[in-house]
Structures are given as C-alpha cells and as structure tokens.
Design a protein around this motif. Structure first.
Motif, PDB file in Angstrom:
ATOM      1  N   PHE A 211      56.030  48.090  31.238  1.00 17.93           N
ATOM      2  CA  PHE A 211      54.616  47.827  31.077  1.00 17.93           C
ATOM      3  C   PHE A 211      54.010  48.261  32.624  1.00 17.93           C
ATOM      4  N   ASN A 213      51.570  51.394  34.640  1.00 13.56           N
ATOM      5  CA  ASN A 213      50.862  52.766  34.743  1.00 13.56           C
ATOM      6  C   ASN A 213      50.006  52.895  33.476  1.00 13.56           C
ATOM      7  N   LEU A 214      49.996  52.159  32.459  1.00  9.76           N
ATOM      8  CA  LEU A 214      49.243  52.406  31.399  1.00  9.76           C
ATOM      9  C   LEU A 214      48.706  51.116  30.696  1.00  9.76           C
ATOM     10  N   THR A 215      47.825  51.162  30.098  1.00 15.88           N
ATOM     11  CA  THR A 215      47.119  50.168  29.231  1.00 15.88           C
ATOM     12  C   THR A 215      48.209  49.520  28.165  1.00 15.88           C
ATOM     13  N   ARG A 253      56.895  31.859  39.185  1.00 17.13           N
ATOM     14  CA  ARG A 253      55.924  30.949  38.934  1.00 17.13           C
ATOM     15  C   ARG A 253      56.552  29.745  38.704  1.00 17.13           C
ATOM     16  N   TRP A 268      51.870  36.137  40.304  1.00 16.07           N
ATOM     17  CA  TRP A 268      51.717  36.659  38.646  1.00 16.07           C
ATOM     18  C   TRP A 268      51.911  38.082  38.867  1.00 16.07           C
ATOM     19  N   PRO A 271      47.766  39.846  34.588  1.00 15.31           N
ATOM     20  CA  PRO A 271      47.026  38.897  34.168  1.00 15.31           C
ATOM     21  C   PRO A 271      47.557  38.461  32.572  1.00 15.31           C
ATOM     22  N   HIS A 274      46.566  40.590  29.531  1.00 15.63           N
ATOM     23  CA  HIS A 274      47.335  41.667  29.380  1.00 15.63           C
ATOM     24  C   HIS A 274      48.660  41.324  28.593  1.00 15.63           C
ATOM     25  N   GLN A 297      56.941  28.004  35.130  1.00 20.30           N
ATOM     26  CA  GLN A 297      55.463  28.376  34.538  1.00 20.30           C
ATOM     27  C   GLN A 297      55.185  29.513  33.882  1.00 20.30           C
ATOM     28  N   LEU A 301      53.501  30.218  30.120  1.00 23.46           N
ATOM     29  CA  LEU A 301      52.706  30.914  29.858  1.00 23.46           C
ATOM     30  C   LEU A 301      52.863  32.034  28.767  1.00 23.46           C
TER      31      LEU A 301
ATOM     32  N   TYR B  19      38.915  38.564  39.269  1.00 25.73           N
ATOM     33  CA  TYR B  19      39.693  38.386  37.956  1.00 25.73           C
ATOM     34  C   TYR B  19      39.339  39.260  36.912  1.00 25.73           C
ATOM     35  N   LEU B  20      40.014  39.295  35.985  1.00 23.81           N
ATOM     36  CA  LEU B  20      39.651  40.072  34.656  1.00 23.81           C
ATOM     37  C   LEU B  20      37.948  39.819  34.303  1.00 23.81           C
ATOM     38  N   PHE B  47      47.733  48.286  35.148  1.00 31.22           N
ATOM     39  CA  PHE B  47      47.583  47.899  33.807  1.00 31.22           C
ATOM     40  C   PHE B  47      46.012  48.184  33.246  1.00 31.22           C
ATOM     41  N   GLY B  48      45.323  48.395  34.236  1.00 30.24           N
ATOM     42  CA  GLY B  48      43.854  48.786  33.716  1.00 30.24           C
ATOM     43  C   GLY B  48      43.577  49.913  33.061  1.00 30.24           C
ATOM     44  N   SER B 102      44.756  44.408  40.935  1.00 27.32           N
ATOM     45  CA  SER B 102      44.635  43.995  39.574  1.00 27.32           C
ATOM     46  C   SER B 102      44.289  42.481  39.383  1.00 27.32           C
ATOM     47  N   GLY B 103      43.806  41.923  38.297  1.00 29.56           N
ATOM     48  CA  GLY B 103      43.135  40.497  38.294  1.00 29.56           C
ATOM     49  C   GLY B 103      43.883  39.521  38.812  1.00 29.56           C
ATOM     50  N   VAL B 104      45.156  39.576  39.007  1.00 27.57           N
ATOM     51  CA  VAL B 104      45.934  38.714  39.708  1.00 27.57           C
ATOM     52  C   VAL B 104      46.346  38.971  40.980  1.00 27.57           C
ATOM     53  N   SER B 109      46.105  40.233  50.770  1.00 25.13           N
ATOM     54  CA  SER B 109      47.359  40.583  51.134  1.00 25.13           C
ATOM     55  C   SER B 109      47.592  42.097  50.953  1.00 25.13           C
ATOM     56  N   PHE B 137      38.398  29.313  35.558  1.00 24.36           N
ATOM     57  CA  PHE B 137      39.530  29.756  36.360  1.00 24.36           C
ATOM     58  C   PHE B 137      40.126  28.796  37.477  1.00 24.36           C
ATOM     59  N   ASP B 140      42.099  26.250  35.907  1.00 26.68           N
ATOM     60  CA  ASP B 140      43.250  26.721  34.871  1.00 26.68           C
ATOM     61  C   ASP B 140      44.481  26.430  35.709  1.00 26.68           C
ATOM     62  N   PRO B 141      45.381  25.503  35.183  1.00 25.83           N
ATOM     63  CA  PRO B 141      46.654  25.285  35.871  1.00 25.83           C
ATOM     64  C   PRO B 141      47.587  26.458  36.165  1.00 25.83           C
ATOM     65  N   TYR B 142      47.195  27.486  35.473  1.00 25.46           N
ATOM     66  CA  TYR B 142      48.221  28.780  35.481  1.00 25.46           C
ATOM     67  C   TYR B 142      47.608  29.511  36.940  1.00 25.46           C
ATOM     68  N   LEU B 143      46.412  29.575  36.807  1.00 27.74           N
ATOM     69  CA  LEU B 143      45.437  30.673  37.636  1.00 27.74           C
ATOM     70  C   LEU B 143      44.945  29.937  39.070  1.00 27.74           C
ATOM     71  N   ASP B 145      45.512  28.691  41.648  1.00 25.33           N
ATOM     72  CA  ASP B 145      46.098  29.103  43.325  1.00 25.33           C
ATOM     73  C   ASP B 145      45.773  30.306  43.408  1.00 25.33           C
ATOM     74  N   THR B 146      46.060  31.264  42.360  1.00 26.01           N
ATOM     75  CA  THR B 146      45.732  32.551  42.490  1.00 26.01           C
ATOM     76  C   THR B 146      44.359  32.970  42.651  1.00 26.01           C
TER      77      THR B 146
END
Lengths: 489, 309
Positions: A211, A213-215, A253, A268, A271, A274, A297, A301, B19-20, B47-48, B102-104, B109, B137, B140-143, B145-146
């Motif tokens: 996964f 380079n593409l949606t 994570r 991560w 996201p 996704h 973690q 998730l 984020y997204l 991924f977008g 990307s959203g994450v 960096s 967000f 949100d425990p997963y997000l 820190d990000t």
C-alpha cells in the motif's frame, strides 16, 4: 518433509548478493559459499578492498549489505575508513536493519552532502563540521541510495537477483516463498511471470502489493487485476499494509510504558483512516490483507480497524495476517483469534536483537514475551514464523530453531515460557505458513492431491537435539515434482 | 548537481501538514489556482488521492498530473526525498515546491531533511488544524503525540473550518495552540482561503501586485504593505524585529542593500527569518503581509526606518 514455506521474505535478498556481504554472522550465499562474519573494521576493509580490486569498472559503485556494528562495541564506521578502500568510486554499506547507510567521501560529494552547516538528527557530523558518512533513516539514505545502487525500483526488477533468491530457497529447503512488500511495477511482474514459468525455476513466489503510491480503492483494484494474472509459479492478488516502523529502530508504536530507554514513541506509517478504509474494501472485494505491525499499540489500532470493517463486510475466511506483530499481548492474540486473524511472528529477532531489546528497546520483561509463539498457539491463533530476509537470513529451519530455543546471541534464553516444540515449529514453517498464504490446500503437508513439494534433509529434524535444529543440512528440494539438488544450484 | 548553486536560485519548498480532513487539499488547489504564472510542483504523500480539482487538470501521465500554467502534481511514493530529487531533472525548473505531508507525517522532520538537499531551500512549514476536531485528536491515545509534534515546528498554523466549530471549541483551540506553540503564527480561515503569498515565495516582482482578494470574509482579513528601501539596512536586526511575535506579521519578503553594499534577500515566515545573498539586480523593496485587524503601515514604516545604517 513437506517443502518449507517462508511466509515473510523479500526477493531483493537475491539481488543483495550482487553486493558485498558485510554482516557479523557467517552467511551462505546462493552459490553455497559461506561468507565469514566480519567482527572488526579492519576485516571489513580487507573484504571491501578485495571487492574493489576485482570490480574493474572504476566508475561503478561498490555496495555492501548486512552490516551489523551493534556487536562491535564502540567502534564506529566512518567515511575516512571507507575512503581507504576507494576515493574514486562511491561506496555504500547498508546496515542489516536496512535503516542506516554508511558511505565514503565520494558518495557524500555526489549526494551534495559534503558541506558544512548541515543539521539533521540522522546525519552525525565530525569534528570538522562535515558529515561522518553515516546516514540514518530512509529520508537521509534516499539522498545517497541512487549513487550506490540501492534504489528500490532497481532491486524490484532485478532478474539475476530473483534467480539468486530462488537458488537460496533450494539451499534452505524452501519451495514457496514470499515477496511481502512489492510495488510490482508492470515490468517486474512480467519478469517474474516469465521466470517463474520456466521449467527449472525451483520456487513458488507469492508477492503482495504494498500500500504505497496509490489510494485505498486503487490498491484494491490493482490487487484484483494482479490476482487475475496469478499462475502456479507466481501468486498475486493480496496486499500489504504497513502500520508502524521497527522496534530496534525505535519507530514502532508502543503502548505505555513505551521505550525502555525513554526514547519517544515511534511513528505511524499511515493514518488510521486509510487502514480502516483499505481493510473494509479488502473484505468487501475478497482481497487478502497482510498488515505489518511491530509495536503493541500498532497491533491494537489495526485490530480495532479490522473489527470495525468486519462489522460492515463479514468474510468468513479472510485470513488477514498480522506480520511481525512482535509485542502482541495475550489479549491481543485472543482478539486476533476472535476476528479470524493469523499471526506471522518474527522469531529470528530473538536471536539477532533479543539482547538489544532487553537492554534498550522494551526491557527484559517485555522482551521475554516478544514473538509469543506459545501463547499464540495456546490461544488458537493460526501461526507462522519468519525471517524477513534479507533483514535476517532466509532459513526456515533456523527460524524454527529460534522459536524452539529462544536463545539470544549472548546465549540467554529469552522467555522460556514462550518456547514451542519442534513439531509445532515444523508445522509453523510448513502448514502454518501456507495457511497465512491461503495455500494450505495445495502445499504445506504431504497429502494426496497436494503438490509434490518436499524439503530433503540430511537428518530427521524430529530426532535431532533441539539445539541442533538449525544445523541440519539441506540436500535440496522437490518442487512440484521436479528435483532440485542444492549442489547443482 | 551544481555545487556552485546560488542560494537565491534554490527551489523554495513549502511543507503543508496536518491530519486528514484538516484542509490540506483545499489549500493546495487554491495555491495552484492562484500561482500567478509561477511554476509550482506539488508532491503529495503516498496514500492520498492526487488532490487536484478537475478543471485545473490539463493531462495525466502516469503518476504525474499536468496542471494549467505549467504546474504539476505527483505522488512521491517510497521516498519524498527521491521525489524532490527527481524534480530537478525537469526543465525548465520549478519556482516553488509544495509538499503535502501525509496525515501522520511530522512536517518539522520533513523540513529538516529538505534542508539537506542541495538545490532546495525551505520556504516554510504550514500546518492546518481542523478547528472542530483538533482537540479530539489531541485527546486520542493513538494520535496525541503525533498531532502535538506536527505543530511543534510549524511557522504558520492555519486554524481552518472555524465556521463549523462552536464558539467554545473555537476559543479552546486558539488557546491550546497559543499556549503550547507560542512561536507559531496563527491564522484563522473557513476554507483555507489565504493569500498564496503566505504559502509560496512568489518571487521578486516589484511588489506592485495587489494581494490576493476574494469575497471570502476570511481572505479579505489579510492585508499587505509595500515599502521602497533606498538605503542600506542592518538586515539581521531588521529581520529579528519583523519576525517578532509582538508585531505578528505573517510574512515578509524583500530585497535590500546591506551595510557592505551587497544586495540581500530577507524573508520571514511567522517567527522564522532567513537572509540570503542575491546575485542579480533587483529593485530594493519589501512586501509585508499581516492581518487587517492589527495593521498600521505608518508604524511599520517607522520601525523599518530604525534599521537604516
């Protein structure tokens, strides 16, 4: 015994052998030659200099791989060392983790990095204010990869490397292997289809589209199109999703309390939305999904994402597989069983990085529960074990040895309570692995109606001392009824 | 790559994070629509969707979308750095690059790595927050820190979709951001409609051009002033002053004589500033962009006059 199945490897392992092996441990190449491990910088430089002399085209890069200075103590490789080998051609030495690259001055120059005033956590500077030649992390490495021949695209379409990989499979008793994170550009697919269809190509390859380079929707569409191209020798149509990084690179994570040495939590790789979307579409379109999670973690998730998706699209036999899944807790394993997931655990880590995990990454307590094969089997999760070659050597019998003994490099047993029996380990590297690939009706056991895939061993693995499991010699394989002696590879 | 590359010839890179759903795609389309004849390359995360509005697309070639006005948009795949390096092979070269993280991803960096690349220089980091969902967000425990790290090195933080958030949430978001990230410049919008000059270096034209205007009430909240600079300046001290939090300027771009007689460019983005040597002859002037709500051209003029040497 049944042909061995490596359910998590990367075929670029083969192409790596075109480069110089620089690892700490002895390693056998596809031709059967054992390259002794390197334990000092001097050893390394001698080997590289010899390769430099033999490699006549002075403009071409000299590349090495498998470098593992973790075991060397405080001695660090710098560009001044590599400059002793050559100042005229670029040199790049990839670490075993594939997350760090050491280069010489020439490479730094070509990458535009021989400048002062650079500031980056992945680029240590010397006293002169110039980079020392160590590039940490993919983004830093990307500046130099193209100059030293480590472009992923090149490695993906390397026919020679693909053939070398197959030879190595024969030497290790493997009749089915995986290319678990392939981008699968058209030309690489064509090459793999052609080569795997040859009369004397000895291994079946299952390649998962990564996964990237593409949606999500495009990934599922591409996977289905690839699935239509599947042949006996090349199995296509499933996907690979990467949720987080690696534990030894501190990019996985982790749940609380996080890293043992206090390092900040990892990153991560995509996201959650996704992962959720692609798992939902994969269930809907019956595309099998493999998910890389290292930290607990990340595992949590992904479990939540898949649980949500399963409520929308039930697929009774999805066999989505958690890859690595090294820190999965018993609760998570129970959840995996409940949701119909498989686990492909990274047992080789225990030997290669177990001591390091105790000391730095997760501490002794959590390290003892890493890659919990015993728990996974007791809970009833379909389980496989893997090498992630080229990260660690391709050899399912070695991987089985790791899961049975849980010995680290320093000789300590890391979590005796998670050891499994030889029978269970042998099952994991045959039927267990085949099950995660949905190939268990064809391979993984010797049964009427199944393919004639065998690993031919010099000793009966159920009769050797468990300490010697990894040392059993492999005579060769029979794959789909064709005989492949290791000696003829 | 040319080692002798002049600082001012480097391609300016703007990083857009968040984020997204925060509004990154909307901002990028807005920038492409208003690039003002500059060639803009947009690199999107792996991924977008390639995020371009249909009417802007001229043609699609594999992973590259050709956008009207000589701009392109492409997906950077395995490595953002390789994507950037590939851009240098395209001629004529681009004026600006926008990286949609990307959203994450952590924009700070990415910026650190961009600074390693010969031929590019960092223009600024813009992080977008969805006013309505940001604080969820953050919890949100997963997000958590990000998300927090995403704002850590943000030069300009756009608090977007303020129309969707209730008053209480809106205030809480502004408070949270200003308390935790005192150095970021906050901008509030509904649909990330900001003057493109805020996100892009639109070059060294003479400053006569009107600042982007739109009917959007948020866009018309911005204003700019152009100042002619005849005298040599103490550029460093001027830069520090213009980037100060008290002044609250969003962006400054100018060319001026330094004490030694050479021409330099000065650029500020929120609290960050940068001075570079300039080789070509350019008119000496400066454009300052800020919010109408606290705009006082006279006091800016007199502030600048203090740094004449």
């Amino acid at each position: 015994m049944p042909g061995l199945v490596e359910a998590h490897s990367h075929v670029m392992q083969g192409a790596f052998w075109k480069r110089v092996y620089c690892g700490y441990f002895d390693r056998m190449d596809p031709e059967g030659r054992v390259w002794p491990g390197l334990t000092t910088i001097d050893n390394l430089l001698v080997r590289l200099s010899k390769a430099d002399r033999e490699f006549e085209d002075r403009t071409k890069p000299l590349a090495g791989w498998g470098f593992d200075p973790l075991y060397w103590g405080s001695e660090r490789l710098q560009r001044r060392h590599l400059d002793q080998v050559s100042t005229s051609r670029p040199i790049g030495i990839l670490h075993a983790s594939c997350h760090i690259l050491n280069v010489n001055t020439k490479t730094l120059k070509m990458a535009g990095l021989l400048r002062s005033g650079l500031k980056h956590p992945g680029l240590p500077l010397g006293e002169d204010g110039l980079p020392e030649g160590e590039l940490r992390g993919h983004e830093c490495m990307a500046l130099a990869n193209r100059h030293v021949g480590f472009m992923r695209e090149e490695l993906a379409n390397d026919e020679f490397g693909f053939r070398q990989f197959a030879k190595q499979c024969v030497r290790t008793g493997v009749t089915t292997a995986t290319d678990l994170a392939a981008v699968l550009p058209d030309d690489a697919v064509k090459m793999m289809l052609r080569v795997t269809a040859e009369q004397d190509f000895p291994v079946r390859i299952a390649a998962m589209r990564k996964f990237i380079n593409l949606t999500g929707p495009d990934l599922i569409r591409v996977a289905r199109e690839l699935g239509d191209l599947s042949t006996d020798g090349l199995r296509l149509g499933s996907i690979k999703v990467v949720a987080d990084g690696s534990i030894q690179g501190f990019t996985a994570r982790l749940c609380a309390p996080g890293y043992f040495n206090g390092a900040p939590n990892g990153i991560w790789y995509m996201p959650r939305e996704h992962i959720e979307e692609v798992s939902r579409l994969a269930l809907k379109e019956n595309v099998q999904m493999h998910v890389h999670t290292n930290g607990d973690q990340a595992t949590q998730l992904v479990l939540e994402c898949i649980q949500k998706s399963l409520k929308k699209h039930a697929w009774s036999d999805h066999r989505f597989t958690m890859q690595h899944c090294q820190l999965a807790s018993r609760n998570q394993l129970k959840k995996m069983r409940e949701l119909g997931l498989c686990a492909n655990l990274f047992s080789n880590q225990i030997f290669f990085w177990g001591d390091l995990h105790c000391k730095y990454t997760v501490g002794p307590k959590r390290a003892r529960n890493m890659n919990a094969c015993r728990s996974a089997l007791d809970i009833g999760v379909p389980t496989a074990i893997h090498s992630d070659a080229p990260i660690t050597p391709l050899s399912p019998l070695f991987t089985a040895w790791c899961a049975v003994n849980r010995l680290t490099h320093s000789g300590q047993v890391l979590g005796k309570h998670e050891c499994i029996t030889i029978d269970e380990a042998l099952y994991a590297i045959t039927m267990g692995a085949a099950y995660t690939l949905k190939l268990d009706s064809e391979i993984g056991s010797i049964e009427k109606g199944k393919r004639a895939d065998f690993a031919i061993l010099e000793q009966d693995p159920t009769e050797v001392d468990i300490k010697n499991l990894k040392d059993i010699e492999v005579w060769g394989t029979v794959q789909d009824g064709r005989v492949f002696p290791a000696s003829e590879q | 790559m040319n080692q002798e590359l002049q600082q001012s010839d480097r391609i300016q890179v703007t990083i857009v994070g968040g984020y997204l759903g925060a509004g990154k795609t909307t901002l990028i389309n807005h920038l492409l629509r208003n690039a003002n004849g500059k060639r803009l390359a947009v690199l999107v995360n792996e991924f977008g969707k390639l995020p371009i509005d249909g009417d802007l697309i001229e043609s699609i070639e594999g992973e590259v979308i050709n956008v009207v006005g000589g701009c392109i948009c492409c997906s950077y795949g395995e490595s953002m750095i390789s994507g950037l390096m590939d851009l240098t092979d395209i001629k004529p070269s681009f004026d600006c690059v926008v990286i949609e993280a990307s959203g994450v991803a952590i924009p700070g960096s990415i910026a650190t790595t961009v600074q390693l690349l010969d031929g590019f220089s960092l223009n600024g980091i813009i992080t977008i927050a969805d006013c309505d969902t940001l604080l969820d967000f953050v919890e949100d425990p997963y997000l958590s820190d990000t998300i927090k790290t995403q704002f850590a090195h943000s030069d300009i933080t756009i608090v977007n979709k303020t129309d969707l958030a209730n008053e209480e949430t809106h205030t809480a978001v502004i408070d949270w951001l200003s308390q935790n990230y005192p150095t970021t410049q906050l901008i509030e919008t509904c649909r990330t409609i900001v003057p493109p000059e805020i996100a892009l270096d639109l070059g060294n034209d003479s400053g006569q051009r009107e600042l982007f205007q739109s009917n959007d009430s948020h866009a018309s909240a911005f204003t700019s002033t152009s100042v002619q600079l005849e005298n040599a300046m103490d550029i460093e001290r001027l830069a520090e002053a213009l980037a100060s939090k008290a002044l609250g300027l969003i962006r400054v771009k100018g060319f001026m004589k330094s004490g030694d007689g050479t021409i330099k460019s000065l650029q500020t983005v929120g609290r960050r500033w940068e001075i570079k040597p300039v080789q070509k002859q350019v008119p000496c002037h400066m454009v300052l962009i800020g919010m109408k709500s606290n705009w006082n051209p006279q006091s800016l003029q007199s502030l600048i006059a203090k740094f004449v040497v």
